[in-house]
Write a protein that holds these residues in place. Sequence first.
Motif, PDB file in Angstrom:
ATOM      1  N   VAL A 193     -53.983 -20.301 -97.998  1.00  0.00           N
ATOM      2  CA  VAL A 193     -54.137 -19.392 -97.065  1.00  0.00           C
ATOM      3  C   VAL A 193     -53.911 -20.039 -95.576  1.00  0.00           C
ATOM      4  O   VAL A 193     -54.521 -21.103 -95.426  1.00  0.00           O
ATOM      5  CB  VAL A 193     -55.402 -18.679 -96.672  1.00  0.00           C
ATOM      6  CG1 VAL A 193     -55.612 -17.762 -95.324  1.00  0.00           C
ATOM      7  CG2 VAL A 193     -55.606 -17.559 -98.026  1.00  0.00           C
ATOM      8  N   SER A 194     -53.151 -19.769 -94.572  1.00  0.00           N
ATOM      9  CA  SER A 194     -52.787 -20.169 -93.449  1.00  0.00           C
ATOM     10  C   SER A 194     -53.429 -19.301 -92.261  1.00  0.00           C
ATOM     11  O   SER A 194     -53.270 -18.051 -92.201  1.00  0.00           O
ATOM     12  CB  SER A 194     -51.546 -20.589 -93.125  1.00  0.00           C
ATOM     13  OG  SER A 194     -51.109 -21.253 -94.276  1.00  0.00           O
ATOM     14  N   VAL A 195     -53.982 -19.950 -91.317  1.00  0.00           N
ATOM     15  CA  VAL A 195     -54.334 -19.139 -90.077  1.00  0.00           C
ATOM     16  C   VAL A 195     -54.321 -20.257 -88.756  1.00  0.00           C
ATOM     17  O   VAL A 195     -54.473 -21.509 -88.758  1.00  0.00           O
ATOM     18  CB  VAL A 195     -55.923 -18.874 -90.094  1.00  0.00           C
ATOM     19  CG1 VAL A 195     -56.805 -19.928 -90.234  1.00  0.00           C
ATOM     20  CG2 VAL A 195     -56.348 -17.819 -89.102  1.00  0.00           C
ATOM     21  N   SER A 196     -54.066 -19.319 -87.643  1.00  0.00           N
ATOM     22  CA  SER A 196     -53.720 -20.262 -86.519  1.00  0.00           C
ATOM     23  C   SER A 196     -55.226 -20.128 -85.786  1.00  0.00           C
ATOM     24  O   SER A 196     -56.292 -19.317 -86.351  1.00  0.00           O
ATOM     25  CB  SER A 196     -53.014 -19.196 -85.590  1.00  0.00           C
ATOM     26  OG  SER A 196     -51.630 -18.973 -85.925  1.00  0.00           O
ATOM     27  N   PRO A 197     -55.660 -21.176 -85.015  1.00  0.00           N
ATOM     28  CA  PRO A 197     -56.782 -21.563 -84.570  1.00  0.00           C
ATOM     29  C   PRO A 197     -57.195 -20.293 -83.834  1.00  0.00           C
ATOM     30  O   PRO A 197     -56.661 -19.635 -82.888  1.00  0.00           O
ATOM     31  CB  PRO A 197     -56.604 -22.625 -83.668  1.00  0.00           C
ATOM     32  CG  PRO A 197     -55.519 -23.462 -84.258  1.00  0.00           C
ATOM     33  CD  PRO A 197     -54.754 -22.307 -84.782  1.00  0.00           C
ATOM     34  N   GLY A 198     -58.340 -19.746 -83.889  1.00  0.00           N
ATOM     35  CA  GLY A 198     -58.998 -18.798 -82.953  1.00  0.00           C
ATOM     36  C   GLY A 198     -58.785 -17.445 -83.642  1.00  0.00           C
ATOM     37  O   GLY A 198     -59.469 -16.484 -83.355  1.00  0.00           O
ATOM     38  N   GLN A 199     -57.999 -17.246 -84.878  1.00  0.00           N
ATOM     39  CA  GLN A 199     -57.671 -16.146 -85.427  1.00  0.00           C
ATOM     40  C   GLN A 199     -58.746 -15.897 -86.616  1.00  0.00           C
ATOM     41  O   GLN A 199     -59.520 -16.900 -86.926  1.00  0.00           O
ATOM     42  CB  GLN A 199     -56.159 -16.132 -86.099  1.00  0.00           C
ATOM     43  CG  GLN A 199     -55.364 -16.092 -85.028  1.00  0.00           C
ATOM     44  CD  GLN A 199     -55.463 -15.076 -83.869  1.00  0.00           C
ATOM     45  OE1 GLN A 199     -55.478 -13.818 -84.336  1.00  0.00           O
ATOM     46  NE2 GLN A 199     -55.901 -15.241 -82.800  1.00  0.00           N
ATOM     47  N   THR A 200     -58.716 -15.049 -87.484  1.00  0.00           N
ATOM     48  CA  THR A 200     -59.388 -14.539 -88.619  1.00  0.00           C
ATOM     49  C   THR A 200     -58.952 -14.720 -89.722  1.00  0.00           C
ATOM     50  O   THR A 200     -57.758 -14.415 -90.016  1.00  0.00           O
ATOM     51  CB  THR A 200     -60.102 -12.902 -88.697  1.00  0.00           C
ATOM     52  OG1 THR A 200     -60.720 -12.689 -87.317  1.00  0.00           O
ATOM     53  CG2 THR A 200     -60.748 -12.760 -89.959  1.00  0.00           C
ATOM     54  N   ALA A 201     -59.383 -15.620 -90.530  1.00  0.00           N
ATOM     55  CA  ALA A 201     -59.031 -16.095 -92.008  1.00  0.00           C
ATOM     56  C   ALA A 201     -59.838 -14.959 -92.936  1.00  0.00           C
ATOM     57  O   ALA A 201     -61.050 -15.029 -92.884  1.00  0.00           O
ATOM     58  CB  ALA A 201     -59.257 -17.359 -92.429  1.00  0.00           C
ATOM     59  N   THR A 202     -59.105 -14.712 -94.139  1.00  0.00           N
ATOM     60  CA  THR A 202     -59.666 -13.814 -94.962  1.00  0.00           C
ATOM     61  C   THR A 202     -59.330 -14.380 -96.457  1.00  0.00           C
ATOM     62  O   THR A 202     -57.983 -14.716 -96.493  1.00  0.00           O
ATOM     63  CB  THR A 202     -59.469 -12.375 -94.965  1.00  0.00           C
ATOM     64  OG1 THR A 202     -58.050 -12.181 -95.027  1.00  0.00           O
ATOM     65  CG2 THR A 202     -59.921 -11.747 -93.730  1.00  0.00           C
ATOM     66  N   ILE A 203     -60.202 -14.872 -97.257  1.00  0.00           N
ATOM     67  CA  ILE A 203     -60.007 -15.368 -98.609  1.00  0.00           C
ATOM     68  C   ILE A 203     -60.454 -14.441 -99.559  1.00  0.00           C
ATOM     69  O   ILE A 203     -61.683 -14.047 -99.526  1.00  0.00           O
ATOM     70  CB  ILE A 203     -60.459 -16.701 -98.795  1.00  0.00           C
ATOM     71  CG1 ILE A 203     -59.941 -17.866 -97.822  1.00  0.00           C
ATOM     72  CG2 ILE A 203     -60.362 -17.120-100.274  1.00  0.00           C
ATOM     73  CD1 ILE A 203     -60.564 -19.057 -97.684  1.00  0.00           C
ATOM     74  N   THR A 204     -59.628 -13.945-100.647  1.00  0.00           N
ATOM     75  CA  THR A 204     -60.319 -12.925-101.669  1.00  0.00           C
ATOM     76  C   THR A 204     -60.394 -13.592-102.941  1.00  0.00           C
ATOM     77  O   THR A 204     -59.888 -14.756-103.150  1.00  0.00           O
ATOM     78  CB  THR A 204     -59.387 -11.803-101.809  1.00  0.00           C
ATOM     79  OG1 THR A 204     -58.225 -12.577-102.240  1.00  0.00           O
ATOM     80  CG2 THR A 204     -59.015 -11.015-100.575  1.00  0.00           C
TER      81      THR A 204
END
Lengths: 117, 107
Positions: B10-21
């Motif tokens: 999973v990739s995410v930008s700093p400050g954004q929300t990461a979701t892992i299922t």
Amino acid sequence: EVHLTQSGAEVRKPGESLKISCQGSGYTFTSNWIAWVRQLPGKGLEWMGVIFPNDFDTRYSPPFQGQVTISVDTSINTAYLQWNSLKPSDTAMYYCARLSSRGYDIWGQGALVTVSS
Amino acid sequence: SSELTQPPSVSVSPGQTATITCSGHQLGTSNACWFQQKPGQPPILVIYQSTKRPSGIPERFSASTSGNTATLIISGTQAMDEADYYCQSWDSSTDVVFGGGTKLTVL
């Protein structure tokens, strides 16, 4: 503070035996199950089995049944993971972990076992 | 192969929300735990009993569960959150199962 302190890295040849340890401190050692978890190089976590120090009840994950032995010495608050005949495929990092009402909340620092001729 | 299924990355930008299922039939009847593991370090428990956060874990870590799926949510993701994340549950009476792990990249 609660800690699980594991023995150091080991290098063995195929066919040799090995026993690694995990000493608990900062809590009542006999009150919590202790599990062993394998992590092959670059791979995920695999639950190997668990022991309850209070009554020595021991359970193994099917792939590890008969391959390793989990034991405990309550006089020194220490759990063990033992092999009678190592294989190169046993090369991995091994962690012990304490089971509490919160799950596996405390982990040892890991012990790297290398099996190579 | 793992009995709990996670996305490999999973990739995410700093400050954004990461979701892992994390999905698996065990999650329909057993709680989930989530662990964070950084290179060369042991796993750290970040979520237990499906939605609870241990003391010392930042509030940006939360989790939810629905049916056979558990989800780890990292709000306001920081660079320090880059790590491998593993879900874990129980199968049958006491056997423990882990997911295959998800590598979280913060870029």
